[in-house]
Design an enzyme around this catalytic site. Structure first.
Site, mmCIF file in Angstrom:
data_model
loop_
_atom_site.group_PDB
_atom_site.id
_atom_site.type_symbol
_atom_site.label_atom_id
_atom_site.label_comp_id
_atom_site.label_asym_id
_atom_site.label_seq_id
_atom_site.Cartn_x
_atom_site.Cartn_y
_atom_site.Cartn_z
ATOM 1 C CE LYS A 1 -2.003 4.889 6.881
ATOM 2 N NZ LYS A 1 -3.083 5.626 7.522
ATOM 3 N NE ARG B 1 -2.479 1.149 3.569
ATOM 4 C CZ ARG B 1 -3.167 0.973 4.700
ATOM 5 N NH1 ARG B 1 -4.445 0.617 4.648
ATOM 6 N NH2 ARG B 1 -2.601 1.131 5.876
ATOM 7 N NE ARG C 1 9.431 19.915 -12.434
ATOM 8 C CZ ARG C 1 9.100 20.672 -13.461
ATOM 9 N NH1 ARG C 1 9.203 20.210 -14.687
ATOM 10 N NH2 ARG C 1 8.663 21.908 -13.281
ATOM 11 C CD GLU D 1 -11.692 6.291 5.097
ATOM 12 O OE1 GLU D 1 -11.074 5.299 5.502
ATOM 13 O OE2 GLU D 1 -11.219 7.097 4.268
HETATM 14 N N1 PMP Z 1 -9.095 4.815 7.035
HETATM 15 C C1 PMP Z 1 -8.197 5.778 7.295
HETATM 16 C C2 PMP Z 1 -8.473 7.158 6.828
HETATM 17 C C3 PMP Z 1 -7.022 5.476 7.995
HETATM 18 O O1 PMP Z 1 -6.130 6.425 8.255
HETATM 19 C C4 PMP Z 1 -6.816 4.154 8.451
HETATM 20 C C5 PMP Z 1 -5.600 3.817 9.260
HETATM 21 N N2 PMP Z 1 -4.505 3.562 8.461
HETATM 22 C C6 PMP Z 1 -7.775 3.170 8.143
HETATM 23 C C7 PMP Z 1 -8.908 3.556 7.440
HETATM 24 C C8 PMP Z 1 -7.595 1.739 8.547
HETATM 25 O O2 PMP Z 1 -6.583 1.151 7.778
HETATM 26 P P1 PMP Z 1 -5.661 -0.007 8.370
HETATM 27 O O3 PMP Z 1 -6.551 -1.092 8.809
HETATM 28 O O4 PMP Z 1 -4.791 -0.393 7.230
HETATM 29 O O5 PMP Z 1 -4.888 0.591 9.489
#
Ligand code: PMP
Length: 290
Positions: free
Chosen positions: A151, A52, A105, A184
């Site tokens: 991320k 990731r 850059r 989320e």
């Molecule tokens: N959503 C967001 C916005 C996050 O920052 C995270 C934490 N990394 C997650 C979901 C959960 O992802 P993971 O299970 O890979 O930690």
């Protein structure tokens, strides 16, 4: 207790782990990161986190100056240097030191940091009683802007939502997509159960594809429970029989109230309890040895 930090090829005491004020990670949030966890001397799903990280970097056109194997070794060695068998690990790759302009850059080389420490996201009692959460006015970033699947170091979208939850006196926020579907939480994915079927928002709607999320889906399927990755509204969650969040830092935490609607009987449910047991078992052996 001072930590030993990995910084650009060296392990240094935390007081010496310093990054330039001209680093574009600091100036612009230009970079990517991972939150990873080690249990019982094993880094849980390290391969998935590294994959990731490289996908996030690719999406922002950032070339990581290490192979995936080298990066995995940096994570494990940082744990070893700190004598940690159980740890929360933060891996950060920024665009590096540049000038005051935006142009990536002009950044000489990416900055790589690995910190192995610990984290407590929510008070421990909430794992027994469950969280009270709200949906917040701030919407999740649109995929055509900064795609939430990246991320990235720019977490202002999430921080705004977290602030709105805090202002409302609750611990966590649900973010909706631009279309008003549940996406989320600020640092966690969200699940619900209705009539024995587990449902969670589909990642194409615009959210991070959580490593914990995917592990929980696999665990549920192993138990023969049907899992649907789909489009879900607030109504679906209000009328759910169970709800919980998943994330590396939070692990699995139950939700018992959403926007003042009691979920199920107001207590963490049986599907959640079973999957939490499975997850606690899984982390004992599913991971790269430190
Ligand atoms: N959503 C967001 C916005 C996050 O920052 C995270 C934490 N990394 C997650 C979901 C959960 O992802 P993971 O299970 O890979 O930690």
């Amino acid at each position: 207790m001072g930590l030993i930090i990995y910084l650009n090829g060296k392990f240094v005491p935390e007081e010496e782990a310093k990054v330039s004020v001209f680093d574009h990670g600091f100036l612009y949030g230009d970079g990517v990161f991972e939150g990873i966890r080690a249990y019982y001397g094993r880094v849980f799903r390290l391969k998935e986190h590294i994959e990731r990280l490289y996908d996030s970097a690719k999406a922002i056109n950032l070339e990581i100056p290490y192979t995936r194997d080298e990066m995995s070794e940096i994570v494990c060695e940082t744990c070893r240097q700190n004598n940690l068998k159980d740890a929360y690990i933060r891996l950060v790759i920024s665009r590096g030191k540049g000038d005051l302009g935006l142009d990536p850059r002009k950044c000489e080389a990416p900055t790589t940091v690995c910190i192995a420490s610990s984290i407590t996201l929510y008070p421990p009692e909430l794992y027994e009683t469950g969280l009270d959460v709200i949906t917040v006015p701030t919407r999740r970033n649109i995929a055509e802007g900064v795609n939430p699947r990246i991320k990235s170091l720019n977490y202002l979208n999430n921080i705004m939502a977290k602030m709105e939850a805090a202002i409302a006196g609750v611990q966590e926020a649900i973010l909706l997509t631009q279309d008003g579907y549940v996406a989320e939480c600020t640092g966690d994915n969200i699940f619900m159960v209705r009539d024995g079927v587990i449902k969670t928002p589909a990642t194409h709607l615009g959210m991070l594809e959580g490593v914990t999320r995917n592990a929980v889906i696999e665990l549920a399927q192993k138990r023969g429970i049907k899992v649907e990755e789909t489009v879900l509204t607030r109504y679906d969650f209000f009328t759910a029989h169970e709800c919980w969040l998943t994330g590396t830092a939070a692990e699995l935490i139950p939700v018992v109230k959403i926007d003042n609607r009691v979920i199920g009987n107001g207590k963490p449910g049986p599907v959640f309890a079973a999957l939490l047991d499975d997850f606690r078992e899984l982390v004992k052996h599913d991971g790269s040895e430190i």
